[in-house]
Design an enzyme around this catalytic site. Structure first.
Site, PDB file in Angstrom:
ATOM      1  N   CYS A  28       0.865  -1.175   0.000  1.00 37.82           N
ATOM      2  CA  CYS A  28       0.000   0.000   0.000  1.00 37.82           C
ATOM      3  C   CYS A  28       0.896   1.217   0.000  1.00 37.82           C
ATOM      4  CB  CYS A  28      -0.909   0.004   1.227  1.00 37.82           C
ATOM      5  SG  CYS A  28      -1.944   1.489   1.344  1.00 37.82           S
TER       6      CYS A  28
ATOM      7  N   GLU B  17      -4.718   1.190  -5.308  1.00 38.34           N
ATOM      8  CA  GLU B  17      -3.828   0.165  -5.856  1.00 38.34           C
ATOM      9  C   GLU B  17      -3.927   0.231  -7.370  1.00 38.34           C
ATOM     10  OE1 GLU B  17      -0.989  -1.350  -5.104  1.00 38.34           O
ATOM     11  OE2 GLU B  17      -1.977  -2.211  -3.337  1.00 38.34           O
TER      12      GLU B  17
END
Length: 213
Positions: free
Chosen positions: A2, A108
């Site tokens: 992340c 993402e």
């Protein structure tokens, strides 16, 4: 992994959400951050950690271990759950300086396109570590292998904590915390929402609500 996330919940709403999830009163002596839509490594993020009281405070996203002499090297913004208990950069913090990182969602990339991942209207609480190297509070986010049905998006996933795991992560022994170094349950992941969003997310200077459109 992340590398970008969103936290637009702020003020009393953020404190109340933290209190609900930890089951204790939470103080924010430095206040709470304003809404952010494109948080990136080395920027300031809020963490929730134990102290004399439960504290919500700002931290640099990118851990500075207590033995760090300078800010050289890549920012340690993610810590692999598979090695976090042994890796020199993280093992001391893992033993006794574990925290929560709140987020309303994260980004993402898949096929070069950014996607926004969220849990509807709920805040997600990622397992984190904190330290005070270089005389400042800093933090990193624990990640694990991804699981279905989100594995198509990326092969890594933040280690989000379910409500019955919070106490063990924040206050448990090393052995109890080590028992959480596995992916979050598939049942939890099934509730995630994923959608493609603006390519403007790619530029960290862009930080506005329109990124979610």
């Amino acid at each position: 992994m992340c590398g970008r996330f969103v936290l637009f919940t702020t003020g009393d709403s953020l404190i109340e959400a933290a209190e609900a999830v930890v089951g204790r009163s939470v103080v924010a002596p430095q206040g709470t951050p304003g809404p952010r839509y494109n948080l990136a490594p080395t920027q300031i993020i809020p963490i929730v950690r134990p102290g004399d009281e439960m504290i919500l405070e700002p931290a640099r996203w990118g851990l500075f271990p207590h033995w760090k002499k300078d800010d050289s090297g890549p920012p340690l913004f993610n810590a692999r759950g598979e090695t976090v208990a042994e890796k020199p950069s993280f093992r001391d913090a893992f033993k006794q300086q574990r925290c929560l990182i709140p987020m309303d969602g994260y980004y993402e990339w898949h096929d070069k396109k950014p996607h926004f991942v969220s849990l509807g209207d709920e805040i997600m609480w990622a397992a984190g570590l904190w330290s005070t190297g270089l005389n400042q509070v800093s933090a990193t986010m624990v990640t694990t292998e991804s699981v279905e049905p989100i594995a198509w998006l990326h092969n890594r996933l933040p280690r989000f904590l379910e409500h019955d795991e919070i106490d063990a992560w924040l206050f448990g022994s090393v052995e109890e915390a080590s028992g959480l170094l596995h992916p979050v349950s598939q049942e939890w992941v099934k509730h995630l929402s994923i959608r493609e969003v603006s390519s403007e997310v790619g530029n960290v200077r862009n930080d506005h609500e329109g990124l979610l459109a």
